[in-house]
Design a protein around this motif. Structure first.
Motif, mmCIF file in Angstrom:
data_model
loop_
_atom_site.group_PDB
_atom_site.id
_atom_site.type_symbol
_atom_site.label_atom_id
_atom_site.label_comp_id
_atom_site.label_asym_id
_atom_site.label_seq_id
_atom_site.Cartn_x
_atom_site.Cartn_y
_atom_site.Cartn_z
ATOM 1 N N LYS A 43 -7.336 -19.762 -35.882
ATOM 2 C CA LYS A 43 -7.949 -18.768 -36.812
ATOM 3 C C LYS A 43 -9.465 -19.134 -37.211
ATOM 4 C CE LYS A 43 -6.350 -18.337 -40.934
ATOM 5 N NZ LYS A 43 -5.491 -17.708 -41.875
ATOM 6 N N THR A 44 -9.707 -20.513 -37.380
ATOM 7 C CA THR A 44 -11.067 -21.092 -37.856
ATOM 8 C C THR A 44 -12.023 -20.943 -36.765
ATOM 9 O OG1 THR A 44 -9.885 -22.596 -39.294
ATOM 10 C CG2 THR A 44 -12.097 -23.115 -38.772
ATOM 11 N N THR A 45 -11.465 -21.286 -35.647
ATOM 12 C CA THR A 45 -12.494 -20.944 -34.341
ATOM 13 C C THR A 45 -13.225 -19.592 -34.306
ATOM 14 O OG1 THR A 45 -11.657 -23.006 -32.996
ATOM 15 C CG2 THR A 45 -12.746 -21.234 -31.871
ATOM 16 N N ILE A 46 -12.053 -18.700 -34.338
ATOM 17 C CA ILE A 46 -12.232 -17.298 -34.197
ATOM 18 C C ILE A 46 -13.434 -16.628 -35.372
ATOM 19 C CG2 ILE A 46 -11.301 -14.912 -34.097
ATOM 20 C CD1 ILE A 46 -8.918 -15.979 -32.691
ATOM 21 N N PHE A 47 -12.865 -17.201 -36.700
ATOM 22 C CA PHE A 47 -13.582 -16.891 -37.586
ATOM 23 C C PHE A 47 -14.945 -17.253 -37.754
ATOM 24 C CE2 PHE A 47 -15.085 -18.362 -41.939
ATOM 25 C CZ PHE A 47 -14.806 -17.300 -42.602
ATOM 26 N N ARG A 48 -15.306 -18.432 -37.368
ATOM 27 C CA ARG A 48 -16.511 -18.921 -36.973
ATOM 28 C C ARG A 48 -17.481 -18.262 -36.049
ATOM 29 N NH1 ARG A 48 -15.046 -25.563 -37.185
ATOM 30 N NH2 ARG A 48 -14.739 -25.624 -39.390
ATOM 31 N N ARG A 49 -16.552 -17.626 -34.969
ATOM 32 C CA ARG A 49 -17.553 -16.963 -34.070
ATOM 33 C C ARG A 49 -18.094 -15.724 -34.737
ATOM 34 N NH1 ARG A 49 -13.415 -17.421 -29.331
ATOM 35 N NH2 ARG A 49 -13.628 -19.444 -28.627
ATOM 36 N N TYR A 50 -16.942 -14.990 -35.488
ATOM 37 C CA TYR A 50 -17.341 -13.685 -36.247
ATOM 38 C C TYR A 50 -18.472 -13.887 -37.161
ATOM 39 C CZ TYR A 50 -13.756 -10.718 -34.414
ATOM 40 O OH TYR A 50 -12.894 -10.116 -33.589
ATOM 41 N N PHE A 51 -18.669 -15.009 -38.092
ATOM 42 C CA PHE A 51 -19.516 -15.250 -39.009
ATOM 43 C C PHE A 51 -20.692 -16.194 -38.929
ATOM 44 C CE2 PHE A 51 -15.816 -13.355 -41.258
ATOM 45 C CZ PHE A 51 -16.290 -12.895 -42.349
ATOM 46 N N ALA A 52 -20.744 -16.444 -37.563
ATOM 47 C CA ALA A 52 -21.890 -17.412 -37.048
ATOM 48 C C ALA A 52 -23.165 -17.144 -37.732
ATOM 49 C CB ALA A 52 -22.079 -17.603 -35.611
ATOM 50 N N ILE A 53 -23.440 -15.701 -37.771
ATOM 51 C CA ILE A 53 -24.735 -15.220 -38.285
ATOM 52 C C ILE A 53 -24.834 -15.153 -39.905
ATOM 53 C CG2 ILE A 53 -25.671 -14.685 -36.030
ATOM 54 C CD1 ILE A 53 -25.111 -11.737 -36.859
ATOM 55 N N PHE A 54 -23.791 -15.456 -40.490
ATOM 56 C CA PHE A 54 -23.858 -14.965 -41.715
ATOM 57 C C PHE A 54 -24.465 -15.967 -42.935
ATOM 58 C CE2 PHE A 54 -21.562 -14.146 -45.992
ATOM 59 C CZ PHE A 54 -21.822 -12.692 -45.961
ATOM 60 N N PRO A 55 -25.125 -15.093 -43.731
ATOM 61 C CA PRO A 55 -25.930 -16.139 -44.567
ATOM 62 C C PRO A 55 -25.359 -16.683 -45.670
ATOM 63 C CG PRO A 55 -26.591 -13.924 -45.006
ATOM 64 C CD PRO A 55 -25.675 -13.898 -44.157
ATOM 65 N N TRP A 56 -24.306 -17.362 -45.463
ATOM 66 C CA TRP A 56 -23.553 -18.173 -46.420
ATOM 67 C C TRP A 56 -24.403 -18.716 -47.771
ATOM 68 C CZ3 TRP A 56 -18.740 -16.628 -46.968
ATOM 69 C CH2 TRP A 56 -17.867 -16.335 -45.677
ATOM 70 N N LYS A 57 -25.437 -19.454 -47.439
ATOM 71 C CA LYS A 57 -26.043 -20.288 -47.971
ATOM 72 C C LYS A 57 -26.861 -19.355 -49.105
ATOM 73 C CE LYS A 57 -29.889 -20.919 -44.604
ATOM 74 N NZ LYS A 57 -30.769 -19.758 -45.456
ATOM 75 N N ASP A 58 -27.052 -18.077 -48.718
ATOM 76 C CA ASP A 58 -27.907 -17.307 -49.525
ATOM 77 C C ASP A 58 -27.162 -16.508 -50.732
ATOM 78 O OD1 ASP A 58 -30.184 -18.179 -48.022
ATOM 79 O OD2 ASP A 58 -30.004 -16.375 -46.916
ATOM 80 N N LEU A 59 -25.779 -16.695 -50.621
ATOM 81 C CA LEU A 59 -25.094 -15.926 -51.572
ATOM 82 C C LEU A 59 -25.117 -16.647 -52.938
ATOM 83 C CD1 LEU A 59 -21.738 -15.242 -49.873
ATOM 84 C CD2 LEU A 59 -23.638 -13.770 -49.976
ATOM 85 N N PRO A 60 -25.160 -16.029 -53.946
ATOM 86 C CA PRO A 60 -25.064 -16.341 -55.362
ATOM 87 C C PRO A 60 -23.902 -17.116 -55.616
ATOM 88 C CG PRO A 60 -24.822 -14.059 -55.331
ATOM 89 C CD PRO A 60 -25.076 -14.383 -54.059
ATOM 90 N N ALA A 61 -23.934 -17.968 -56.954
ATOM 91 C CA ALA A 61 -22.814 -18.819 -57.154
ATOM 92 C C ALA A 61 -21.750 -17.677 -57.817
ATOM 93 C CB ALA A 61 -23.133 -19.730 -58.368
ATOM 94 N N ASP A 62 -20.247 -17.739 -57.365
ATOM 95 C CA ASP A 62 -19.329 -16.841 -57.538
ATOM 96 C C ASP A 62 -19.592 -15.548 -57.098
ATOM 97 O OD1 ASP A 62 -17.906 -18.662 -59.163
ATOM 98 O OD2 ASP A 62 -19.231 -18.470 -60.746
ATOM 99 N N ALA A 63 -20.192 -15.534 -56.095
ATOM 100 C CA ALA A 63 -20.278 -14.219 -55.241
ATOM 101 C C ALA A 63 -19.191 -13.157 -55.284
ATOM 102 C CB ALA A 63 -21.027 -14.313 -53.858
#
Length: 289
Positions: A43-63
């Motif tokens: 599940k983690t492997t598949i998840f990482r493929r989908y979210f590879a380009i998602f900008p996690w670091k740009d989300l605000p705290a408690d997004a």
């Protein structure tokens, strides 16, 4: 509305951008394949493929954000751990029962029985959103993207995965797909028990052998990326069974080129659209203007 006890709800939606048969089929799918047999590693492997380009670091705290078409909650269970609040939205109340169970340990998850054109969140209120493998199953995909984008704050990212037209594949590959799509159209209209049985036969007789052949050829040093179903060469048979039902059991399926997806996202009010260059195709993310 926020679902306090989804087991007391019915699938009581009546909105234009929704196919009742598709909703019912996916509700049945997630009851059968609640993802409890999917390993954490897979599940983690598949998840990482989908979210590879998602900008996690740009989300605000408690997004605060949403998962449109959360289904069983398989991706929401991993996203919720990274954010402040996650709204899990699905038109099938039976799917939300499964999602609530899979996110039982996540107090920050909220559940909504709603379709894409009736998202019960305020416009301009969300820090992020995503919809994976869902909006190609609604009558108007472009309108569905626009409905999601409307809920975002300016600058907030939206991640989408849509089936593609195999626009980066050779002609022979697209011919195989057209044949398989004819099979899908025939299987998808069968009574549900027969449809389930047919899809499981397809998983065992087509997915598994082709995936294992690709796995063996890869071990022998061959390039296998363009072989049919090679994407499943490292996946479990459980994933193959789930996806065979997802793919061949659904009567409404739309496919888009990369250019068409970019155009729909831009028209919906997204900028800086970026596509993942790896599988699955096509995943894209953009930011609300």
């Amino acid at each position: 509305m926020i679902v306090q006890d989804s087991q007391k709800l019915g699938d009581n939606l009546d909105t234009p951008n929704l196919d009742r048969g598709v909703v019912d089929d996916f509700g049945a799918e997630w009851r059968r394949f609640d993802q409890s047999a999917l390993s954490v590693a897979e599940k983690t492997t598949i998840f990482r493929r989908y979210f590879a380009i998602f900008p996690w670091k740009d989300l605000p705290a408690d997004a605060e954000g949403f998962d449109l078409g959360c289904g069983s909650g398989r991706w929401a269970s991993l996203v919720a751990k990274r954010v402040g609040t996650l709204h899990c939205i699905d038109p099938a109340a039976s799917a939300l029962i499964v999602a609530r169970r899979n996110l039982a340990g996540q107090a920050n998850a909220r559940f909504h029985n709603a379709g894409v054109d009736a998202i019960p969140l305020a416009d301009g209120s969300m820090d992020f959103g995503y919809s994976l493998g869902v909006l190609h199953h609604v009558p108007d995909t472009a309108a569905g993207i626009a409905s999601c984008v409307a809920k975002l704050k300016p600058g907030a990212p939206f991640l989408v995965y849509l089936y593609y037209t195999l626009d980066n594949k050779p002609r022979w590959y697209r011919l195989i797909w057209r044949i398989s799509d004819g099979v899908r159209r025939a299987v998808a209209v069968l009574p549900r028990p027969l449809k389930f049985a047919a899809c499981q036969v397809i998983a065992g007789a087509v997915y598994w052998p082709l995936a294992r052949i690709a796995w063996l050829l890869e071990k022998l040093g061959a390039a296998v990326e363009d072989l049919p179903l090679a994407d499943y060469r490292h996946n479990s048979f459980y994933s193959m069974r789930t996806d065979a039902l997802d793919r061949f059991g659904t009567r409404l399926e739309q496919r888009f080129t990369r250019a068409q997806i970019a155009a729909m996202m831009t028209a919906a009010g997204l900028r800086d659209v970026v596509f993942s260059e790896g599988r699955p195709f096509w995943c894209a993310v953009g930011r609300k203007t």
